[in-house]
Design a protein around this motif. Structure first.
Motif, mmCIF file in Angstrom:
data_model
loop_
_atom_site.group_PDB
_atom_site.id
_atom_site.type_symbol
_atom_site.label_atom_id
_atom_site.label_comp_id
_atom_site.label_asym_id
_atom_site.label_seq_id
_atom_site.Cartn_x
_atom_site.Cartn_y
_atom_site.Cartn_z
ATOM 1 N N PHE A 133 -9.709 -2.036 3.384
ATOM 2 C CA PHE A 133 -8.315 -1.982 3.830
ATOM 3 C C PHE A 133 -8.232 -2.002 5.359
ATOM 4 O O PHE A 133 -7.486 -2.791 5.953
ATOM 5 C CB PHE A 133 -7.655 -0.722 3.268
ATOM 6 N N GLU A 135 -4.836 -5.745 -9.141
ATOM 7 C CA GLU A 135 -5.199 -6.962 -8.417
ATOM 8 C C GLU A 135 -6.185 -6.672 -7.294
ATOM 9 O O GLU A 135 -7.182 -7.379 -7.121
ATOM 10 C CB GLU A 135 -3.936 -7.607 -7.836
ATOM 11 N N LYS A 136 -5.919 -5.598 -6.534
ATOM 12 C CA LYS A 136 -6.761 -5.288 -5.377
ATOM 13 C C LYS A 136 -8.143 -4.778 -5.785
ATOM 14 O O LYS A 136 -9.151 -5.112 -5.154
ATOM 15 C CB LYS A 136 -6.071 -4.249 -4.487
ATOM 16 N N SER A 160 -4.020 -1.154 -6.695
ATOM 17 C CA SER A 160 -3.448 -1.917 -7.808
ATOM 18 C C SER A 160 -4.561 -2.662 -8.540
ATOM 19 O O SER A 160 -5.665 -2.844 -8.010
ATOM 20 C CB SER A 160 -2.419 -2.921 -7.293
ATOM 21 N N GLU A 190 3.774 -5.389 3.911
ATOM 22 C CA GLU A 190 2.325 -5.224 4.001
ATOM 23 C C GLU A 190 1.755 -5.635 5.359
ATOM 24 O O GLU A 190 0.991 -4.880 5.977
ATOM 25 C CB GLU A 190 1.632 -6.022 2.891
ATOM 26 N N ARG A 218 -3.008 -0.971 -2.578
ATOM 27 C CA ARG A 218 -4.448 -1.193 -2.438
ATOM 28 C C ARG A 218 -5.275 -0.637 -3.590
ATOM 29 O O ARG A 218 -6.460 -0.941 -3.702
ATOM 30 C CB ARG A 218 -4.953 -0.682 -1.094
ATOM 31 N N ILE A 256 -12.748 0.638 -0.918
ATOM 32 C CA ILE A 256 -11.360 0.202 -0.778
ATOM 33 C C ILE A 256 -10.788 0.587 0.580
ATOM 34 O O ILE A 256 -10.130 -0.217 1.251
ATOM 35 C CB ILE A 256 -10.496 0.772 -1.921
ATOM 36 N N ASN A 295 -11.826 -6.563 -6.583
ATOM 37 C CA ASN A 295 -12.924 -6.781 -5.635
ATOM 38 C C ASN A 295 -14.032 -5.742 -5.776
ATOM 39 O O ASN A 295 -15.092 -5.874 -5.166
ATOM 40 C CB ASN A 295 -12.392 -6.762 -4.192
ATOM 41 N N SER A 334 -9.650 -5.354 6.843
ATOM 42 C CA SER A 334 -8.711 -6.452 6.613
ATOM 43 C C SER A 334 -7.539 -6.370 7.592
ATOM 44 O O SER A 334 -7.057 -7.405 8.104
ATOM 45 C CB SER A 334 -8.184 -6.426 5.182
#
Length: 252
Positions: free
Chosen positions: A243, A30-31, A28, A143, A26, A239, A34, A246
């Motif tokens: 997390f 890529e994450k 990373s 995940e 989370r 984050i 956002n 989601s």
């Protein structure tokens, strides 16, 4: 096995490893796309943040077992602050030695350590929920499977956890106050070590664990400016909230 003794169950190591894997994921590149402000920070800074989480909040299973007695001792001090005042001794003398910031430093130190302990608040819940999945042969580090466990944590507890983690990093970002906290803790350690009949090695180890948490945190923020620190605090909040939300959404 009694769920209160979950740390002795080797299956618990799977939960720790799953949480560590989730943390790395989370935060990373890529994450965090956002959250553009956090993504704009030097990647080395984010990696240091992840390392702090992994080294001190969720160390590997064997290290966690090794630290557990110290962890329990630290827990006792944090929930009974009068014990720390008792070790410090003569309050007027202590104020002369450490200055008027003594009480503020103690409060900040206790707040930081309380936040650290909050990181482990959900362990028993995750352990109870994960065991049936592990027994079914599911990989809880996957995940979606791990997120299904996170979704079972009550929102009130998840919000409180996130707030406590933010408080920890807020304290760690206050350099002058942090140095005073360390001075006081070093004094406490010296006092305890000089009285082995009054204070056990486990109790001393608990305070040393707390000192290490703060020392490593100071290193994390040492070279950051105020703007970067605010970005990190907002980023962690964003984050961790995303997390959890989601995970809830996936479970419905």
């Amino acid at each position: 096995m009694d769920s209160n003794n979950y740390l002795e169950d080797e299956q618990f190591s799977l939960i720790i490893e799953a949480y560590r894997k989730s943390l790395i994921l989370r935060y990373s590149e890529e994450k965090i796309e956002n959250f553009p402000d956090l993504n704009a920070l030097d990647r080395g800074t984010i990696d240091k943040l992840i390392h702090y989480f992994l080294e001190l909040l969720y160390p590997p299973y064997e290290e966690r077992k090794h630290l557990d007695n110290a962890f329990q001792s630290l827990n006792n001090f944090v929930h009974s602050p009068t014990k720390l005042f008792g070790v410090i001794g003569n309050l007027p003398y202590a104020i002369m030695r450490f200055g008027k910031m003594l009480i503020q430093a103690l409060q900040a130190g206790i707040s930081a350590l309380r936040s650290y302990l909050a990181a482990h608040k959900f362990e028993r819940v995750l352990y109870i929920k994960a065991k049936p999945l592990i027994d079914q042969g599911l990989d809880i580090s996957e995940e979606k499977v791990f997120n299904s466990l996170i979704a079972q944590i009550p929102k009130k507890d998840a919000d409180e956890f996130r707030e406590q983690v933010i408080k920890l990093f807020e304290v760690l970002s206050k350099r002058e106050l942090l140095e005073k906290v360390q001075d006081v803790m070093q004094h406490v350690i010296e006092k305890m070590e000089s009285k082995p009949r009054l204070y056990s090695q486990q109790e001393v180890a608990g305070i040393k664990l707390g000192y290490g948490i703060i020392e490593k945190g100071k290193e994390l923020f040492m070279n950051l400016n105020e703007h970067e620190i605010r970005i990190i605090l907002r980023g962690i909040d964003f984050i961790e909230k995303e997390f959890y939300e989601s995970a809830i959404a996936e479970s419905k």
